[in-house]
Scaffold this motif. Structure first.
Motif, short mmCIF file in Angstrom:
data_model
loop_
_atom_site.label_atom_id
_atom_site.label_comp_id
_atom_site.label_asym_id
_atom_site.label_seq_id
_atom_site.Cartn_x
_atom_site.Cartn_y
_atom_site.Cartn_z
N ALA A 52 -7.30 0.40 0.27
CA ALA A 52 -7.82 -0.45 -1.44
C ALA A 52 -8.75 -1.18 -2.52
O ALA A 52 -8.64 -1.34 -3.29
N LYS A 111 -5.94 4.41 -6.40
CA LYS A 111 -7.09 4.92 -5.04
C LYS A 111 -7.29 6.32 -5.31
O LYS A 111 -5.72 7.15 -4.94
N VAL A 122 -3.35 -1.19 -8.74
CA VAL A 122 -4.60 -0.63 -8.39
C VAL A 122 -4.17 0.84 -7.49
O VAL A 122 -3.31 1.47 -7.29
N VAL A 126 -0.53 -1.14 -4.99
CA VAL A 126 -1.14 0.16 -4.64
C VAL A 126 -0.54 1.11 -4.44
O VAL A 126 0.25 1.93 -3.70
N VAL A 151 0.69 -1.06 -0.40
CA VAL A 151 0.02 -0.19 0.27
C VAL A 151 1.26 1.23 -0.24
O VAL A 151 1.47 1.56 0.95
#
Length: 199
Positions: free
Chosen positions: A93, A88, A86, A53, A12
């Motif tokens: 996430a 965001k 990903v 992410v 992340v």
């Protein structure tokens, strides 16, 4: 981690912008980055999926804004060829693009291991939502870090306390299991050996 075919590592927001002085004091740096690198290496070696992410802040003044060089990934993740990338604009996430939940379910992946930045923000939010969605969530707590934070009364809570609180919230609330990087890596390698032995 229980014996399963595939476990996804979800990394992340390992982004350059978190080196910006605007965040204030931090804790366990560079241990976080080193441990994230260890996890990525272990997952790659085990041929297990890695999800990267990235937070694309909508705030034009944020170091994580797409127009800011801080939006780019740190070296530990920049060279990774992820199974899924990903992006965001919020904490979780699971609310990014493409849909993380749909991707996990399509791949019959029920366990995720989380690491990255910030412990009590995007990592914790993703862990809570993952637990609510029914995934088995593990947080490699020493592969995360955060910053001191002021509360509504103006009192500043230090980063180390925030990390302990996140670990307590996730563990005590049943959202996730909290473990060290060394434990997570050892469990992954054991699971891989057990899977290969059963084939």
């Amino acid at each position: 981690m229980t014996h399963k075919e595939r476990t996804a590592l979800v990394v992340v927001d390992m982004q350059q912008g978190f080196f910006d002085n605007s965040w204030g004091a931090t804790t366990n740096h560079p241990q976080c980055e080193d441990n994230v690198a260890l996890l990525i290496h272990a997952w790659t070696e085990a041929n297990q999926p890695v999800v990267i992410v990235r937070h694309d802040s909508l705030d034009s003044t944020s170091p994580l804004n797409t127009d800011h060089p801080g939006n780019s990934l740190m070296p530990e993740t920049a060279g990774v060829d992820p199974a899924l990338m990903v992006t965001k604009t919020v904490n979780s996430a699971f609310l990014g693009t493409p849909d993380l939940e749909a991707w996990l379910r399509a791949g019959q992946i029920t366990t995720i291991v989380l690491c990255g930045i910030q412990t009590n923000m995007c990592v914790e939010t993703t862990a809570r939502m993952g637990g609510n969605l029914g995934f088995d969530v593990v947080v490699a707590i020493d592969a995360t870090r955060t910053f001191d934070l002021a509360g509504p009364d103006g009192t500043t809570v230090d980063a180390a306390t925030l990390m302990r609180t996140t670990a307590t919230n996730l563990h005590g609330g049943g959202f996730a299991r909290v473990a060290s990087t060394s434990v997570v890596v050892a469990e992954l390698r054991k699971n891989v050996r057990d899977t290969r032995a059963s084939q």
